[in-house]
Design a protein around this motif. Structure first.
Motif, PDB file in Angstrom:
ATOM      1  N   SER A  91       0.874  -1.316   0.091  1.00  0.00           N
ATOM      2  CA  SER A  91      -0.194   0.001  -0.058  1.00  0.00           C
ATOM      3  C   SER A  91       0.679   1.105  -0.032  1.00  0.00           C
ATOM      4  CB  SER A  91      -0.793   0.054   1.088  1.00  0.00           C
ATOM      5  OG  SER A  91      -0.182   0.385   2.365  1.00  0.00           O
ATOM      6  N   LEU A  92       2.199   1.093   0.283  1.00  0.00           N
ATOM      7  CA  LEU A  92       3.163   2.244   0.481  1.00  0.00           C
ATOM      8  C   LEU A  92       3.272   2.839  -1.094  1.00  0.00           C
ATOM      9  CD1 LEU A  92       5.589   1.192   3.256  1.00  0.00           C
ATOM     10  CD2 LEU A  92       3.218   2.671   3.418  1.00  0.00           C
ATOM     11  N   GLY A  93       3.175   1.872  -2.143  1.00  0.00           N
ATOM     12  CA  GLY A  93       3.389   2.535  -3.380  1.00  0.00           C
ATOM     13  C   GLY A  93       4.951   2.495  -3.723  1.00  0.00           C
ATOM     14  N   LEU A  94       5.860   1.790  -3.119  1.00  0.00           N
ATOM     15  CA  LEU A  94       7.214   1.799  -3.474  1.00  0.00           C
ATOM     16  C   LEU A  94       7.576   1.362  -4.805  1.00  0.00           C
ATOM     17  CD1 LEU A  94       8.194   0.246   0.276  1.00  0.00           C
ATOM     18  CD2 LEU A  94       7.958   2.650  -0.488  1.00  0.00           C
ATOM     19  N   GLY A  99      14.252   0.182  -2.293  1.00  0.00           N
ATOM     20  CA  GLY A  99      13.154   0.871  -1.362  1.00  0.00           C
ATOM     21  C   GLY A  99      12.319  -0.441  -0.866  1.00  0.00           C
ATOM     22  N   GLN A 100      11.867  -1.383  -1.735  1.00  0.00           N
ATOM     23  CA  GLN A 100      11.070  -2.450  -1.235  1.00  0.00           C
ATOM     24  C   GLN A 100      11.799  -3.405  -0.357  1.00  0.00           C
ATOM     25  OE1 GLN A 100      10.022  -4.142  -5.256  1.00  0.00           O
ATOM     26  NE2 GLN A 100       8.663  -2.332  -5.555  1.00  0.00           N
ATOM     27  N   MET A 101      13.239  -3.710  -0.733  1.00  0.00           N
ATOM     28  CA  MET A 101      14.022  -4.452   0.064  1.00  0.00           C
ATOM     29  C   MET A 101      14.166  -3.825   1.576  1.00  0.00           C
ATOM     30  SD  MET A 101      17.107  -6.013  -2.190  1.00  0.00           S
ATOM     31  CE  MET A 101      16.873  -5.048  -3.770  1.00  0.00           C
ATOM     32  N   ILE A 102      14.524  -2.641   1.647  1.00  0.00           N
ATOM     33  CA  ILE A 102      14.695  -1.886   2.917  1.00  0.00           C
ATOM     34  C   ILE A 102      13.287  -1.746   3.753  1.00  0.00           C
ATOM     35  CG2 ILE A 102      15.115   0.543   3.919  1.00  0.00           C
ATOM     36  CD1 ILE A 102      17.008   0.838   1.651  1.00  0.00           C
ATOM     37  N   ASN A 141      13.433   7.739  -7.284  1.00  0.00           N
ATOM     38  CA  ASN A 141      12.332   6.753  -6.772  1.00  0.00           C
ATOM     39  C   ASN A 141      12.644   6.241  -5.645  1.00  0.00           C
ATOM     40  OD1 ASN A 141      10.710   6.897  -9.285  1.00  0.00           O
ATOM     41  ND2 ASN A 141      11.943   5.531 -10.292  1.00  0.00           N
ATOM     42  N   LEU A 142      14.087   6.035  -5.543  1.00  0.00           N
ATOM     43  CA  LEU A 142      14.492   5.657  -3.989  1.00  0.00           C
ATOM     44  C   LEU A 142      14.210   6.543  -2.820  1.00  0.00           C
ATOM     45  CD1 LEU A 142      15.684   3.355  -2.135  1.00  0.00           C
ATOM     46  CD2 LEU A 142      18.184   4.211  -3.082  1.00  0.00           C
ATOM     47  N   ILE A 143      14.914   7.828  -3.369  1.00  0.00           N
ATOM     48  CA  ILE A 143      14.428   8.862  -2.396  1.00  0.00           C
ATOM     49  C   ILE A 143      13.122   9.154  -2.025  1.00  0.00           C
ATOM     50  CG2 ILE A 143      14.701  11.306  -1.773  1.00  0.00           C
ATOM     51  CD1 ILE A 143      17.325  10.024  -1.797  1.00  0.00           C
ATOM     52  N   ASP A 144      12.073   8.846  -3.038  1.00  0.00           N
ATOM     53  CA  ASP A 144      10.807   9.166  -2.549  1.00  0.00           C
ATOM     54  C   ASP A 144      10.199   7.766  -1.896  1.00  0.00           C
ATOM     55  OD1 ASP A 144       8.044  10.134  -2.877  1.00  0.00           O
ATOM     56  OD2 ASP A 144       7.543   8.531  -4.254  1.00  0.00           O
ATOM     57  N   ASP A 145      10.773   6.592  -2.023  1.00  0.00           N
ATOM     58  CA  ASP A 145      10.484   5.199  -1.364  1.00  0.00           C
ATOM     59  C   ASP A 145      11.117   5.654   0.046  1.00  0.00           C
ATOM     60  OD1 ASP A 145       9.249   4.217  -3.470  1.00  0.00           O
ATOM     61  OD2 ASP A 145      11.238   2.715  -3.776  1.00  0.00           O
ATOM     62  N   LEU A 146      12.247   6.190   0.341  1.00  0.00           N
ATOM     63  CA  LEU A 146      12.791   6.324   1.778  1.00  0.00           C
ATOM     64  C   LEU A 146      11.888   7.359   2.374  1.00  0.00           C
ATOM     65  CD1 LEU A 146      16.490   6.211   0.977  1.00  0.00           C
ATOM     66  CD2 LEU A 146      15.017   4.355   1.964  1.00  0.00           C
ATOM     67  N   ASN A 147      11.562   8.322   1.779  1.00  0.00           N
ATOM     68  CA  ASN A 147      10.401   9.069   2.605  1.00  0.00           C
ATOM     69  C   ASN A 147       9.090   8.351   3.155  1.00  0.00           C
ATOM     70  OD1 ASN A 147      11.780  12.003   2.981  1.00  0.00           O
ATOM     71  ND2 ASN A 147      11.623  12.009   0.507  1.00  0.00           N
ATOM     72  N   LYS A 148       8.810   7.634   2.259  1.00  0.00           N
ATOM     73  CA  LYS A 148       7.457   7.012   2.602  1.00  0.00           C
ATOM     74  C   LYS A 148       7.798   5.773   3.728  1.00  0.00           C
ATOM     75  CE  LYS A 148       5.552   6.995  -1.955  1.00  0.00           C
ATOM     76  NZ  LYS A 148       5.558   6.389  -3.276  1.00  0.00           N
ATOM     77  N   ILE A 149       8.865   5.294   3.729  1.00  0.00           N
ATOM     78  CA  ILE A 149       9.147   4.432   4.758  1.00  0.00           C
ATOM     79  C   ILE A 149       9.493   4.991   5.998  1.00  0.00           C
ATOM     80  CG2 ILE A 149      11.119   2.779   5.599  1.00  0.00           C
ATOM     81  CD1 ILE A 149      11.633   2.068   2.220  1.00  0.00           C
ATOM     82  N   LYS A 150      10.136   6.212   6.076  1.00  0.00           N
ATOM     83  CA  LYS A 150      10.371   7.129   7.184  1.00  0.00           C
ATOM     84  C   LYS A 150       8.892   7.428   7.891  1.00  0.00           C
ATOM     85  CE  LYS A 150      12.467  11.514   8.716  1.00  0.00           C
ATOM     86  NZ  LYS A 150      12.796  12.826   8.227  1.00  0.00           N
TER      87      LYS A 150
END
Length: 195
Positions: A91-94, A99-102, A141-150
């Motif tokens: 649901s996070l849209g990674l 980003g998915q692995m992290i 894309n990774l930066i965006d994913d990391l923001n979502k994870i954070k």
């Protein structure tokens, strides 16, 4: 007196291979081999903004940064942060593989705060030689994913015991049970809004 804690002797500088938490510099790093395999099977180390830290420590840390200027938060050095199991990672849209692995490792094993630094960013420890997925390149894309994870991170404690087993001669630890604590306020991350 400090001891060399990096088996490749890359940590022989100022702190002789340790972080502010006194956790070895190589512990919790994401390795190139892990990135290539598609799985990060351990807790990852992170450095967080000093403003989020306080001047105390919890296991596995045995110290906090002697330069504690700007420490004004609630998190002791050594804190564990994780994505709650109740969060559906899909649901996070990674979109980035890294980003998915992290995110998967953050949900299964969490992060351990090993140092303070920066004003708003979070730094994840990556092996110096890592090149998989262009990890050393700037990836929007990774930066965006990391923001979502954070934004999903919450403080956690470990369950009393995790399951250890041996595989191919190496000790392996199964995903631990992470007991999630409430975020500081409804829907907000313990680390704020920017990665």
């Amino acid at each position: 007196r400090y001891q060399i804690s990096d088996p490749r002797y890359e940590g022989t500088g100022y702190a002789n291979g340790t972080t502010a938490s006194m956790i070895p510099v190589y512990a919790g790093n994401v390795t190139n081999q892990e990135l290539l395999s598609g799985t990060i099977p351990h807790a990852m180390k992170i450095a967080i903004p000093r403003a989020a830290l306080n001047t105390s420590f919890v296991y596995p840390a045995t110290a906090f940064d002697y330069v504690s200027t700007g420490y004004a938060g609630n998190l002791p050095m050594g804190s564990r942060l994780a994505i709650p199991r109740s969060v559906s990672l899909s649901s996070l849209g990674l979109v980035s593989p890294v980003g998915q692995m992290i995110a998967a490792a953050a949900q299964n094993y969490g992060f351990i705060v090993v140092d303070g630094g920066g004003s708003t960013g979070v730094t994840i420890g990556i092996e110096r030689a890592a090149t998989a997925y262009g990890i050393t390149d700037y990836d929007y894309n990774l930066i965006d994913d990391l923001n979502k994870i954070k934004q999903q991170l919450r403080t956690v404690t470990l369950s009393p015991a995790s399951t250890k087993f041996q595989l191919n001669g190496r000790i392996q630890v199964s995903p631990v049970s992470l007991n999630v604590h409430a975020a500081p306020s409804a829907g907000s991350s313990v680390l704020g809004t920017q990665a």
